[in-house]
Write a protein that holds these residues in place. Structure first.
Motif, PDB file in Angstrom:
ATOM      1  N   MET A 257     -39.526  30.298   4.236  1.00 34.06           N
ATOM      2  CA  MET A 257     -38.952  30.445   2.905  1.00 34.06           C
ATOM      3  C   MET A 257     -40.048  30.333   1.836  1.00 34.06           C
ATOM      4  O   MET A 257     -40.063  31.096   0.873  1.00 34.06           O
ATOM      5  N   ALA A 258     -40.966  29.392   2.029  1.00 34.52           N
ATOM      6  CA  ALA A 258     -42.077  29.246   1.086  1.00 34.52           C
ATOM      7  C   ALA A 258     -42.905  30.535   1.038  1.00 34.52           C
ATOM      8  O   ALA A 258     -43.237  31.022  -0.047  1.00 34.52           O
ATOM      9  N   ARG A 259     -43.221  31.078   2.190  1.00 31.26           N
ATOM     10  CA  ARG A 259     -43.994  32.327   2.235  1.00 31.26           C
ATOM     11  C   ARG A 259     -43.252  33.464   1.531  1.00 31.26           C
ATOM     12  O   ARG A 259     -43.856  34.238   0.807  1.00 31.26           O
ATOM     13  N   GLU A 260     -41.947  33.559   1.766  1.00 36.20           N
ATOM     14  CA  GLU A 260     -41.140  34.599   1.125  1.00 36.20           C
ATOM     15  C   GLU A 260     -41.198  34.506  -0.398  1.00 36.20           C
ATOM     16  O   GLU A 260     -41.053  35.508  -1.086  1.00 36.20           O
ATOM     17  N   HIS A 261     -41.393  33.298  -0.897  1.00 30.85           N
ATOM     18  CA  HIS A 261     -41.440  33.084  -2.345  1.00 30.85           C
ATOM     19  C   HIS A 261     -42.864  32.988  -2.884  1.00 30.85           C
ATOM     20  O   HIS A 261     -43.097  32.458  -3.962  1.00 30.85           O
ATOM     21  N   GLY A 262     -43.823  33.507  -2.126  1.00 28.76           N
ATOM     22  CA  GLY A 262     -45.176  33.665  -2.622  1.00 28.76           C
ATOM     23  C   GLY A 262     -46.103  32.465  -2.501  1.00 28.76           C
ATOM     24  O   GLY A 262     -47.169  32.435  -3.111  1.00 28.76           O
ATOM     25  N   TYR A 263     -45.732  31.489  -1.691  1.00 28.37           N
ATOM     26  CA  TYR A 263     -46.604  30.324  -1.500  1.00 28.37           C
ATOM     27  C   TYR A 263     -47.619  30.596  -0.399  1.00 28.37           C
ATOM     28  O   TYR A 263     -47.274  31.149   0.653  1.00 28.37           O
ATOM     29  N   LYS A 264     -48.839  30.186  -0.630  1.00 31.61           N
ATOM     30  CA  LYS A 264     -49.811  30.080   0.453  1.00 31.61           C
ATOM     31  C   LYS A 264     -49.390  28.822   1.207  1.00 31.61           C
ATOM     32  O   LYS A 264     -49.032  27.822   0.600  1.00 31.61           O
ATOM     33  N   VAL A 265     -49.425  28.849   2.539  1.00 26.37           N
ATOM     34  CA  VAL A 265     -48.949  27.723   3.333  1.00 26.37           C
ATOM     35  C   VAL A 265     -50.088  27.100   4.134  1.00 26.37           C
ATOM     36  O   VAL A 265     -50.860  27.802   4.797  1.00 26.37           O
ATOM     37  N   ILE A 266     -50.170  25.781   4.058  1.00 22.05           N
ATOM     38  CA  ILE A 266     -51.087  25.003   4.896  1.00 22.05           C
ATOM     39  C   ILE A 266     -50.221  24.097   5.769  1.00 22.05           C
ATOM     40  O   ILE A 266     -49.353  23.390   5.260  1.00 22.05           O
ATOM     41  N   GLU A 267     -50.462  24.133   7.069  1.00 19.14           N
ATOM     42  CA  GLU A 267     -49.710  23.296   8.006  1.00 19.14           C
ATOM     43  C   GLU A 267     -50.603  22.167   8.511  1.00 19.14           C
ATOM     44  O   GLU A 267     -51.596  22.410   9.183  1.00 19.14           O
ATOM     45  N   ILE A 268     -50.226  20.940   8.175  1.00 16.41           N
ATOM     46  CA  ILE A 268     -50.962  19.778   8.661  1.00 16.41           C
ATOM     47  C   ILE A 268     -50.569  19.529  10.114  1.00 16.41           C
ATOM     48  O   ILE A 268     -49.414  19.687  10.491  1.00 16.41           O
ATOM     49  N   THR A 269     -51.530  19.146  10.931  1.00 15.41           N
ATOM     50  CA  THR A 269     -51.251  18.753  12.314  1.00 15.41           C
ATOM     51  C   THR A 269     -51.863  17.381  12.557  1.00 15.41           C
ATOM     52  O   THR A 269     -52.870  17.021  11.926  1.00 15.41           O
ATOM     53  N   TYR A 270     -51.249  16.633  13.442  1.00 17.66           N
ATOM     54  CA  TYR A 270     -51.764  15.308  13.802  1.00 17.66           C
ATOM     55  C   TYR A 270     -51.990  15.256  15.310  1.00 17.66           C
ATOM     56  O   TYR A 270     -51.235  15.832  16.077  1.00 17.66           O
ATOM     57  N   LYS A 271     -53.018  14.538  15.677  1.00 18.30           N
ATOM     58  CA  LYS A 271     -53.229  14.177  17.075  1.00 18.30           C
ATOM     59  C   LYS A 271     -53.044  12.667  17.121  1.00 18.30           C
ATOM     60  O   LYS A 271     -53.901  11.914  16.652  1.00 18.30           O
ATOM     61  N   LEU A 272     -51.906  12.241  17.655  1.00 17.42           N
ATOM     62  CA  LEU A 272     -51.543  10.829  17.615  1.00 17.42           C
ATOM     63  C   LEU A 272     -51.500  10.225  19.019  1.00 17.42           C
ATOM     64  O   LEU A 272     -51.118  10.906  19.971  1.00 17.42           O
ATOM     65  N   PRO A 273     -51.850   8.942  19.133  1.00 17.87           N
ATOM     66  CA  PRO A 273     -51.848   8.294  20.447  1.00 17.87           C
ATOM     67  C   PRO A 273     -50.471   7.799  20.885  1.00 17.87           C
ATOM     68  O   PRO A 273     -50.349   7.180  21.934  1.00 17.87           O
ATOM     69  N   TYR A 274     -49.437   8.061  20.085  1.00 13.39           N
ATOM     70  CA  TYR A 274     -48.090   7.580  20.393  1.00 13.39           C
ATOM     71  C   TYR A 274     -47.075   8.710  20.302  1.00 13.39           C
ATOM     72  O   TYR A 274     -47.222   9.630  19.515  1.00 13.39           O
ATOM     73  N   LYS A 275     -46.011   8.573  21.065  1.00 12.85           N
ATOM     74  CA  LYS A 275     -44.829   9.422  20.934  1.00 12.85           C
ATOM     75  C   LYS A 275     -43.864   8.700  19.999  1.00 12.85           C
ATOM     76  O   LYS A 275     -43.953   7.482  19.818  1.00 12.85           O
ATOM     77  N   SER A 276     -42.911   9.429  19.434  1.00 14.11           N
ATOM     78  CA  SER A 276     -42.009   8.832  18.445  1.00 14.11           C
ATOM     79  C   SER A 276     -41.234   7.643  19.001  1.00 14.11           C
ATOM     80  O   SER A 276     -41.064   6.632  18.306  1.00 14.11           O
ATOM     81  N   HIS A 277     -40.808   7.691  20.265  1.00  9.39           N
ATOM     82  CA  HIS A 277     -40.045   6.567  20.828  1.00  9.39           C
ATOM     83  C   HIS A 277     -40.905   5.312  20.990  1.00  9.39           C
ATOM     84  O   HIS A 277     -40.388   4.217  21.098  1.00  9.39           O
ATOM     85  N   GLU A 278     -42.226   5.455  20.991  1.00  7.38           N
ATOM     86  CA  GLU A 278     -43.124   4.310  21.095  1.00  7.38           C
ATOM     87  C   GLU A 278     -43.391   3.664  19.730  1.00  7.38           C
ATOM     88  O   GLU A 278     -43.970   2.588  19.662  1.00  7.38           O
ATOM     89  N   VAL A 279     -42.949   4.314  18.674  1.00  4.16           N
ATOM     90  CA  VAL A 279     -43.205   3.860  17.312  1.00  4.16           C
ATOM     91  C   VAL A 279     -41.971   3.197  16.693  1.00  4.16           C
ATOM     92  O   VAL A 279     -42.087   2.203  15.984  1.00  4.16           O
ATOM     93  N   LYS A 280     -40.807   3.747  16.981  1.00  2.86           N
ATOM     94  CA  LYS A 280     -39.567   3.312  16.337  1.00  2.86           C
ATOM     95  C   LYS A 280     -39.355   1.807  16.491  1.00  2.86           C
ATOM     96  O   LYS A 280     -39.409   1.261  17.580  1.00  2.86           O
ATOM     97  N   GLY A 281     -39.150   1.147  15.350  1.00  4.13           N
ATOM     98  CA  GLY A 281     -38.863  -0.277  15.343  1.00  4.13           C
ATOM     99  C   GLY A 281     -40.087  -1.173  15.484  1.00  4.13           C
ATOM    100  O   GLY A 281     -39.950  -2.397  15.519  1.00  4.13           O
ATOM    101  N   LYS A 282     -41.261  -0.584  15.550  1.00  2.00           N
ATOM    102  CA  LYS A 282     -42.494  -1.363  15.711  1.00  2.00           C
ATOM    103  C   LYS A 282     -43.362  -1.161  14.473  1.00  2.00           C
ATOM    104  O   LYS A 282     -44.138  -0.222  14.398  1.00  2.00           O
ATOM    105  N   GLU A 283     -43.211  -2.058  13.514  1.00  2.00           N
ATOM    106  CA  GLU A 283     -43.848  -1.886  12.212  1.00  2.00           C
ATOM    107  C   GLU A 283     -45.369  -1.755  12.298  1.00  2.00           C
ATOM    108  O   GLU A 283     -45.966  -0.923  11.625  1.00  2.00           O
ATOM    109  N   GLU A 284     -45.994  -2.561  13.131  1.00  2.00           N
ATOM    110  CA  GLU A 284     -47.451  -2.514  13.255  1.00  2.00           C
ATOM    111  C   GLU A 284     -47.917  -1.175  13.829  1.00  2.00           C
ATOM    112  O   GLU A 284     -48.893  -0.588  13.361  1.00  2.00           O
ATOM    113  N   VAL A 285     -47.204  -0.673  14.831  1.00  4.22           N
ATOM    114  CA  VAL A 285     -47.536   0.618  15.427  1.00  4.22           C
ATOM    115  C   VAL A 285     -47.295   1.730  14.407  1.00  4.22           C
ATOM    116  O   VAL A 285     -48.103   2.647  14.267  1.00  4.22           O
TER     117      VAL A 285
END
Length: 187
Positions: A28-56
């Motif tokens: 939708m952004a492209r259709e409306h004339g936006y240049k798009v940048i997609e951020i990617t992350y390389k993370l050492p955790y999966k989402s289920h390993e993070v949920k409920g763990k504030e320090e992680v």
């Protein structure tokens, strides 16, 4: 040569650019004339390993923030007439923090925020989408924060952190509602 408008996509931990909310937001952004940048992350955790763990969660945020800063280091945001930050989950917090820290007057599409997201949305033009069965952000908190910050909140009954209900046709109809709301909000 710079495009007049820039959209930056900030994904979640396990919710990547090719999943429906971010894929269609990007298109939708492209259709409306936006240049798009997609951020990617390389993370050492999966989402289920993070949920409920504030320090992680804090560690994941710091790792993703460092990668975001590195990927955006050469972007001259002030050259753009309009900047749009599209975030999903932890990406909503990263987008908010990055804009706040760098004084970028970005418009935010907030797809399933986490509680920390709201710390960075004061005085920001934003639209928020939340599922009432989202285990990552309490519905009452989302309502309270959006009310205090004067942000439009669009709730989806029974939808989880991916704004899905396990009913395919309902989910497709919800996607249509979401993108119609984004279109009205932005364009």
């Amino acid at each position: 040569m710079y495009a007049e408008k820039l959209a930056v996509i900030f994904p979640g931990i396990g919710y990547t650019h090719d999943k429906p909310l971010l894929y269609y937001a990007k298109e939708m952004a492209r259709e409306h004339g936006y240049k798009v940048i997609e951020i990617t992350y390389k993370l050492p955790y999966k989402s289920h390993e993070v949920k409920g763990k504030e320090e992680v969660m804090h560690s994941v945020f710091e790792i993703a923030l460092k990668q975001t800063i590195d990927q955006l280091k050469d972007v001259e945001f002030d050259k753009y007439e309009e900047v749009l930050f599209i975030g999903k989950s932890i990406g909503t917090t990263l987008a908010g923090y990055y804009a706040w820290k760098n004084e970028i007057n970005a418009i935010h599409i907030v797809l399933t925020p986490v509680a920390e997201t709201f710390k960075f949305l004061e005085g920001v033009k934003a639209i928020v989408f939340h599922g009432t069965a989202d285990a990552w952000c309490d519905t009452e908190l989302a309502r309270k924060q959006c009310n205090e910050l004067n942000l439009p909140l669009h709730e989806f009954q029974g939808a989880n952190h991916s704004l899905e209900t396990k009913e395919t046709i309902k989910d497709i109809k919800n996607l249509k509602v979401i993108f119609k709301q984004i279109e009205v909000f932005l364009f």
